[in-house]
Design an enzyme around this catalytic site. Structure first.
Site, PDB file in Angstrom:
ATOM      1  CG  ASP A 101      86.994  60.246  32.344  1.00 39.15           C
ATOM      2  OD1 ASP A 101      87.820  60.192  33.148  1.00 39.15           O
ATOM      3  OD2 ASP A 101      86.033  61.012  32.403  1.00 39.15           O
ATOM      4  CB  SER A 104      82.571  57.659  38.276  1.00 37.67           C
ATOM      5  OG  SER A 104      81.287  57.745  37.420  1.00 37.67           O
ATOM      6  CG  ASN A 115      86.118  59.998  44.559  1.00 36.21           C
ATOM      7  OD1 ASN A 115      85.280  58.975  44.620  1.00 36.21           O
ATOM      8  ND2 ASN A 115      85.470  61.282  43.828  1.00 36.21           N
ATOM      9  CE  LYS A 118      86.698  61.853  40.419  1.00 42.58           C
ATOM     10  NZ  LYS A 118      86.275  62.029  39.133  1.00 42.58           N
ATOM     11  CG  HIS A 124      81.624  61.779  34.810  1.00 44.87           C
ATOM     12  ND1 HIS A 124      81.615  63.063  34.646  1.00 44.87           N
ATOM     13  CD2 HIS A 124      81.480  61.402  36.257  1.00 44.87           C
ATOM     14  CE1 HIS A 124      81.913  63.609  35.673  1.00 44.87           C
ATOM     15  NE2 HIS A 124      81.776  62.763  36.597  1.00 44.87           N
ATOM     16  CG  HIS A 181      86.970  56.722  39.204  1.00 45.04           C
ATOM     17  ND1 HIS A 181      86.572  57.500  40.395  1.00 45.04           N
ATOM     18  CD2 HIS A 181      85.970  57.396  38.403  1.00 45.04           C
ATOM     19  CE1 HIS A 181      85.526  58.223  40.313  1.00 45.04           C
ATOM     20  NE2 HIS A 181      85.233  58.211  39.188  1.00 45.04           N
ATOM     21  CD  GLU A 238      82.952  56.892  33.649  1.00 43.17           C
ATOM     22  OE1 GLU A 238      83.462  56.496  34.702  1.00 43.17           O
ATOM     23  OE2 GLU A 238      82.030  57.330  33.434  1.00 43.17           O
TER      24      GLU A 238
HETATM   25  C1  PLP Z   1      85.495  62.821  38.735  1.00 47.25           C
HETATM   26  C2  PLP Z   1      85.194  62.617  37.183  1.00 47.25           C
HETATM   27  C3  PLP Z   1      85.602  63.608  36.344  1.00 47.25           C
HETATM   28  C4  PLP Z   1      85.641  65.068  36.709  1.00 47.25           C
HETATM   29  O1  PLP Z   1      86.760  65.419  36.878  1.00 47.25           O
HETATM   30  P1  PLP Z   1      87.263  66.679  37.965  1.00 47.25           P
HETATM   31  O2  PLP Z   1      88.522  66.805  38.004  1.00 47.25           O
HETATM   32  O3  PLP Z   1      86.512  66.232  39.336  1.00 47.25           O
HETATM   33  O4  PLP Z   1      86.270  67.653  37.014  1.00 47.25           O
HETATM   34  C5  PLP Z   1      85.318  63.192  35.034  1.00 47.25           C
HETATM   35  N1  PLP Z   1      85.098  62.010  34.428  1.00 47.25           N
HETATM   36  C6  PLP Z   1      84.882  60.963  35.418  1.00 47.25           C
HETATM   37  C7  PLP Z   1      84.861  59.731  34.989  1.00 47.25           C
HETATM   38  C8  PLP Z   1      85.102  61.336  36.757  1.00 47.25           C
HETATM   39  O5  PLP Z   1      84.746  60.255  37.658  1.00 47.25           O
END
Ligand code: PLP
Length: 385
Positions: free
Chosen positions: A204, A179, A47, A236, A133, A207, A175
């Site tokens: 969130d 993801s 990622n 990421k 997620h 990505h 999101e």
């Molecule tokens: C990877 C991810 C997370 C978690 O983030 P980390 O910093 O890896 O704990 C949260 N939400 C989404 C959509 C993700 O893809």
């Protein structure tokens, strides 16, 4: 059932469903190429979308930070673990993303859990995109509020649910870029749907941050949407680790009182905050990296479509190839590895039942020859029609 019986049965059920997960001790999993058991593979599983995990300036910033501040933060931010370095990074993030405040968390997972747990009370309704997620859905399930899932990327579905009776407050969750599917949420329409019902929107953007929008400010910025709550993560595209919640001043103060994941957890090392700060420089100046990523995505999509692969509606670095069956997805990843391409089969319960897939991630570190090699491998393993 005893503990031992439960564990034996749980392991067997994962094995029988071809859903057993195992980790592999990889060398260089954040790079363009990785090594596993002495063999080199092109890496299509990382990622690290902009290729910043190995950026010399960011590495140097982390090193300088460790020399200046030591390695551990020494405690929770509420005790002694919050420093001028953390504060400067929070202020920079907030200003850059157009929020009054930013609060650093150790991980996106912790940010989502802490945020939802602090805000949602009994009588509240959490409306989540059904493909959200695990960290978001689980936070909602664990909360005293009621979880309702709306259809994926469907503002009308959200609006209908948001109009139903609820004695408390409504929080919609989605999101920016999904993801496992790589598609983008229609944030403006989703926000209108929840705002009309008096609720708030949480986005969130794990990505989208760093990858899309002006200077990499992310999905919400690109769409002209200002969610009430924005989560960005630094593991990421930023190439480091950690996360931040962006919000208004009173919300930040509220989280500092009630977000247990902040209060009862050791703050991120100041050196890590220095690295994230250097990564922000790279993201802000990263137009060429984003352009290279865009070229790689376009090359892959054109090539895969020419091979007859049915592509997901994803314009992002996440390019899933839907397989359906778990065992078939595992076999395909094995065949692709034999051809030097490392990618991951994503199976339920990470994705809905029957939607096992190959999750291909492209980065700015890939060269066009790498994409061509992946396409050749995909051509060779294609199931005869
Ligand atoms: C990877 C991810 C997370 C978690 O983030 P980390 O910093 O890896 O704990 C949260 N939400 C989404 C959509 C993700 O893809």
């Amino acid at each position: 059932m005893t503990w031992c019986e439960r564990i034996t049965q749980g392991l067997q059920s994962r094995q029988q469903a071809d859903a057993y997960r195992r980790r592999r001790a990889i060398i260089g999993g954040n790079g363009r190429c990785l090594r596993y058991r002495g063999r080199q593979y092109l890496n299509f599983s990382s990622n690290d979308y902009l290729g910043l995990a190995r950026d010399p300036n960011i590495i140097a910033a982390w090193g300088r930070g460790a020399s200046a501040h030591g390695v551990g933060s020494g405690g929770s931010g509420h005790v002694a673990g919050y420093s001028e370095v953390h504060q400067a990074l929070e202020q920079r993030l907030a200003g850059w993303l157009g929020y009054e405040r930013a609060l650093l968390f150790n991980a996106g997972y912790a940010a989502n859990q802490g945020l939802v747990a602090a805000l949602v009370e009994k009588g509240d309704m959490v409306l989540a995109d059904r493909l959200s997620h695990a960290s978001l859905l689980e936070a909602a399930l664990l909360s005293p509020g009621q979880l309702r899932r709306f259809h994926h990327n469907d503002p009308d579905s959200l609006r209908r649910l948001a109009q139903t009776e609820c004695s408390g407050n409504r929080l919609a969750i989605t999101e920016g870029i999904f993801s496992m599917d790589g598609d983008s949420a229609p944030l403006v329409d989703l926000q209108r749907g929840i705002t009309d019902a008096g609720g708030w929107l949480l986005v969130d953007d794990a990505h989208g941050f760093g990858v899309v929008g002006e200077q990499g400010r992310g999905s919400a910025w690109r769409q002209g949407c200002h969610p009430d709550l924005l989560v960005v993560t630094f593991g990421k595209a930023a190439g480091v680790a950690g996360a931040a919640v962006l919000c208004a001043e009173p919300v930040a103060e509220y989280l500092l009182q009630y977000a247990r994941h902040l209060i009862y957890s050791t703050a991120m090392p100041p050196a890590q905050a220095c690295a994230i700060n250097a990564s922000l420089d790279a993201i802000i100046g990263g137009d060429e990296l984003r352009a290279q990523l865009g070229r790689n995505i376009a090359r892959f999509r054109t090539g895969a479509a020419d091979l007859g692969y049915r592509l997901a509606p994803s314009a992002s670095a996440i390019q899933p190839l839907l397989v359906g069956d778990n065992l078939r997805a595992l076999e395909l990843t094995e065949s692709l590895r034999e051809r030097g391409c490392w990618l991951t089969a994503i199976r339920p319960p990470t994705v809905p039942a029957g939607s096992a897939r190959l999750r291909i991630t492209l980065t700015a570190a890939h060269q066009s020859a790498d994409i061509d090699k992946l396409l050749e491998a995909l051509d060779a393993v294609r199931r005869p029609a």
